[in-house]
Design a protein around this motif. Structure first.
Motif, mmCIF file in Angstrom:
data_model
loop_
_atom_site.group_PDB
_atom_site.id
_atom_site.type_symbol
_atom_site.label_atom_id
_atom_site.label_comp_id
_atom_site.label_asym_id
_atom_site.label_seq_id
_atom_site.Cartn_x
_atom_site.Cartn_y
_atom_site.Cartn_z
ATOM 1 N N MET A 299 0.850 -1.189 0.000
ATOM 2 C CA MET A 299 0.000 0.000 0.000
ATOM 3 C C MET A 299 0.882 1.235 0.000
ATOM 4 S SD MET A 299 -2.947 -1.185 2.703
ATOM 5 C CE MET A 299 -1.862 -1.069 4.119
ATOM 6 N N ASP A 300 0.813 1.998 -1.061
ATOM 7 C CA ASP A 300 1.599 3.218 -1.217
ATOM 8 C C ASP A 300 0.685 4.433 -1.284
ATOM 9 O OD1 ASP A 300 3.613 1.313 -3.483
ATOM 10 O OD2 ASP A 300 4.059 1.761 -1.397
ATOM 11 N N SER A 301 1.269 5.601 -1.108
ATOM 12 C CA SER A 301 0.509 6.858 -1.171
ATOM 13 C C SER A 301 -0.763 6.773 -0.335
ATOM 14 C CB SER A 301 0.158 7.190 -2.629
ATOM 15 O OG SER A 301 1.315 7.274 -3.426
ATOM 16 N N LEU A 302 -0.609 6.323 0.890
ATOM 17 C CA LEU A 302 -1.771 6.094 1.750
ATOM 18 C C LEU A 302 -2.471 7.401 2.088
ATOM 19 C CD1 LEU A 302 -0.281 3.271 3.926
ATOM 20 C CD2 LEU A 302 -2.450 3.129 2.706
ATOM 21 N N LYS A 303 -3.796 7.287 2.208
ATOM 22 C CA LYS A 303 -4.649 8.426 2.509
ATOM 23 C C LYS A 303 -5.409 8.153 3.808
ATOM 24 C CE LYS A 303 -5.535 9.049 -2.445
ATOM 25 N NZ LYS A 303 -6.583 9.128 -3.506
ATOM 26 N N PRO A 304 -5.857 9.194 4.493
ATOM 27 C CA PRO A 304 -6.646 8.963 5.716
ATOM 28 C C PRO A 304 -7.860 8.061 5.473
ATOM 29 C CG PRO A 304 -5.961 11.235 5.609
ATOM 30 C CD PRO A 304 -5.548 10.610 4.301
ATOM 31 N N GLU A 305 -8.453 8.137 4.294
ATOM 32 C CA GLU A 305 -9.620 7.309 3.991
ATOM 33 C C GLU A 305 -9.279 5.833 3.801
ATOM 34 O OE1 GLU A 305 -8.690 10.146 2.438
ATOM 35 O OE2 GLU A 305 -9.150 10.051 0.284
ATOM 36 N N ASP A 306 -7.993 5.491 3.798
ATOM 37 C CA ASP A 306 -7.592 4.083 3.760
ATOM 38 C C ASP A 306 -7.615 3.448 5.157
ATOM 39 O OD1 ASP A 306 -5.117 5.014 1.349
ATOM 40 O OD2 ASP A 306 -7.019 3.991 0.952
ATOM 41 N N THR A 307 -7.852 4.259 6.178
ATOM 42 C CA THR A 307 -7.919 3.750 7.538
ATOM 43 C C THR A 307 -9.043 2.734 7.684
ATOM 44 O OG1 THR A 307 -6.989 5.762 8.492
ATOM 45 C CG2 THR A 307 -8.338 4.384 9.945
ATOM 46 N N ALA A 308 -8.695 1.535 8.142
ATOM 47 C CA ALA A 308 -9.672 0.447 8.255
ATOM 48 C C ALA A 308 -8.982 -0.770 8.856
ATOM 49 C CB ALA A 308 -10.229 0.077 6.875
ATOM 50 N N VAL A 309 -9.789 -1.756 9.193
ATOM 51 C CA VAL A 309 -9.248 -3.081 9.487
ATOM 52 C C VAL A 309 -9.185 -3.841 8.175
ATOM 53 C CG1 VAL A 309 -9.553 -5.234 10.752
ATOM 54 C CG2 VAL A 309 -10.200 -3.057 11.812
ATOM 55 N N TYR A 310 -8.028 -4.384 7.873
ATOM 56 C CA TYR A 310 -7.816 -5.105 6.616
ATOM 57 C C TYR A 310 -7.847 -6.613 6.885
ATOM 58 C CZ TYR A 310 -6.755 -0.841 4.111
ATOM 59 O OH TYR A 310 -6.855 0.401 3.506
ATOM 60 N N TYR A 311 -8.623 -7.311 6.056
ATOM 61 C CA TYR A 311 -8.822 -8.744 6.219
ATOM 62 C C TYR A 311 -8.348 -9.505 4.986
ATOM 63 C CZ TYR A 311 -12.092 -7.401 9.930
ATOM 64 O OH TYR A 311 -12.673 -6.867 11.062
ATOM 65 N N CYS A 312 -7.723 -10.619 5.244
ATOM 66 C CA CYS A 312 -7.306 -11.544 4.202
ATOM 67 C C CYS A 312 -8.418 -12.580 4.001
ATOM 68 C CB CYS A 312 -6.015 -12.212 4.664
ATOM 69 S SG CYS A 312 -5.355 -13.463 3.595
ATOM 70 N N ASN A 313 -8.635 -12.965 2.752
ATOM 71 C CA ASN A 313 -9.705 -13.910 2.408
ATOM 72 C C ASN A 313 -9.189 -14.896 1.382
ATOM 73 O OD1 ASN A 313 -11.733 -14.335 0.004
ATOM 74 N ND2 ASN A 313 -13.040 -14.211 1.809
ATOM 75 N N ALA A 314 -9.557 -16.155 1.548
ATOM 76 C CA ALA A 314 -9.201 -17.197 0.577
ATOM 77 C C ALA A 314 -10.477 -17.877 0.104
ATOM 78 C CB ALA A 314 -8.272 -18.218 1.217
ATOM 79 N N GLU A 315 -10.611 -18.098 -1.192
ATOM 80 C CA GLU A 315 -11.788 -18.766 -1.735
ATOM 81 C C GLU A 315 -11.391 -19.748 -2.820
ATOM 82 O OE1 GLU A 315 -14.973 -16.216 -2.892
ATOM 83 O OE2 GLU A 315 -16.200 -17.845 -3.672
ATOM 84 N N SER A 316 -11.901 -20.978 -2.704
ATOM 85 C CA SER A 316 -11.623 -21.996 -3.709
ATOM 86 C C SER A 316 -12.659 -21.923 -4.828
ATOM 87 C CB SER A 316 -11.643 -23.382 -3.071
ATOM 88 O OG SER A 316 -12.977 -23.774 -2.800
ATOM 89 N N GLN A 317 -12.390 -22.629 -5.906
ATOM 90 C CA GLN A 317 -13.324 -22.666 -7.031
ATOM 91 C C GLN A 317 -14.613 -23.382 -6.645
ATOM 92 O OE1 GLN A 317 -12.197 -25.259 -10.325
ATOM 93 N NE2 GLN A 317 -10.587 -26.163 -9.056
ATOM 94 N N TRP A 318 -14.593 -24.123 -5.541
ATOM 95 C CA TRP A 318 -15.801 -24.818 -5.079
ATOM 96 C C TRP A 318 -16.575 -23.987 -4.058
ATOM 97 C CZ3 TRP A 318 -10.874 -26.955 -5.097
ATOM 98 C CH2 TRP A 318 -10.614 -27.846 -6.176
ATOM 99 N N GLY A 319 -16.103 -22.763 -3.795
ATOM 100 C CA GLY A 319 -16.832 -21.871 -2.899
ATOM 101 C C GLY A 319 -16.454 -21.960 -1.439
ATOM 102 N N ARG A 320 -15.407 -22.704 -1.115
ATOM 103 C CA ARG A 320 -14.947 -22.753 0.276
ATOM 104 C C ARG A 320 -14.214 -21.451 0.578
ATOM 105 N NH1 ARG A 320 -12.479 -28.239 2.394
ATOM 106 N NH2 ARG A 320 -14.664 -28.740 1.946
ATOM 107 N N VAL A 321 -14.542 -20.845 1.716
ATOM 108 C CA VAL A 321 -14.023 -19.525 2.057
ATOM 109 C C VAL A 321 -13.411 -19.531 3.454
ATOM 110 C CG1 VAL A 321 -14.606 -17.100 2.420
ATOM 111 C CG2 VAL A 321 -15.738 -18.397 0.606
ATOM 112 N N TYR A 322 -12.263 -18.882 3.580
ATOM 113 C CA TYR A 322 -11.605 -18.696 4.869
ATOM 114 C C TYR A 322 -11.279 -17.217 5.050
ATOM 115 C CZ TYR A 322 -10.809 -23.730 4.329
ATOM 116 O OH TYR A 322 -10.966 -25.074 4.129
ATOM 117 N N TRP A 323 -11.311 -16.777 6.322
ATOM 118 C CA TRP A 323 -11.020 -15.380 6.670
ATOM 119 C C TRP A 323 -9.935 -15.313 7.735
ATOM 120 C CZ3 TRP A 323 -13.124 -11.090 4.400
ATOM 121 C CH2 TRP A 323 -14.267 -11.261 3.621
ATOM 122 N N GLY A 324 -9.142 -14.253 7.657
ATOM 123 C CA GLY A 324 -8.227 -13.949 8.730
ATOM 124 C C GLY A 324 -8.908 -13.101 9.784
#
Length: 116
Positions: free
Chosen positions: A82-107
């Motif tokens: 993440m470069d040139s960050l702005k105040p509006e980028d403030t947030a909790v950032y989450y990682c997500n993984a999804e398979s082609q069969w629709g299985r989903v995982y979250w950090g």
């Protein structure tokens, strides 16, 4: 199964951060990987997507040209530069993984605060 984000913190406007998401317990290389974010009082927003093969990326309009998603399948890790960050980028950032069969995982998320 685990997705563990790291690299968040406090940064001044215009600064940079690199988020990492370390995956374990599933076939990482077979999953599309995504970064989402959620600011206080707002809905969760899709920020960036990277296909399982690493050949296709998409970005939210608000971060195009500033953020870069990448992955290292040998390390089971996905990154968000993440470069040139702005105040509006403030947030909790989450990682997500999804398979082609629709299985989903979250950090669990990592806080990014952009403020002077």
């Amino acid at each position: 199964v685990q997705l563990v984000e790291s690299g968040g913190g406090l940064v001044q406007p215009g600064g940079s951060l690199r988020l990492s998401c370390a995956a374990s317990g599933f076939a990482f290389s077979s999953y599309d990987m995504r970064w989402y974010r959620q600011a206080p009082g707002k809905e969760r927003e899709l920020v960036a997507t990277l296909s399982s093969a690493g050949g296709s990326t998409t970005y939210a309009d608000s971060v195009k040209g500033r953020f870069t998603i990448s992955r290292d399948n040998a390390k089971n890790t996905v990154y968000l530069q993440m470069d040139s960050l702005k105040p509006e980028d403030t947030a909790v950032y989450y990682c997500n993984a999804e398979s082609q069969w629709g299985r989903v995982y979250w950090g669990q998320g990592t806080q990014v605060t952009v403020s002077s």
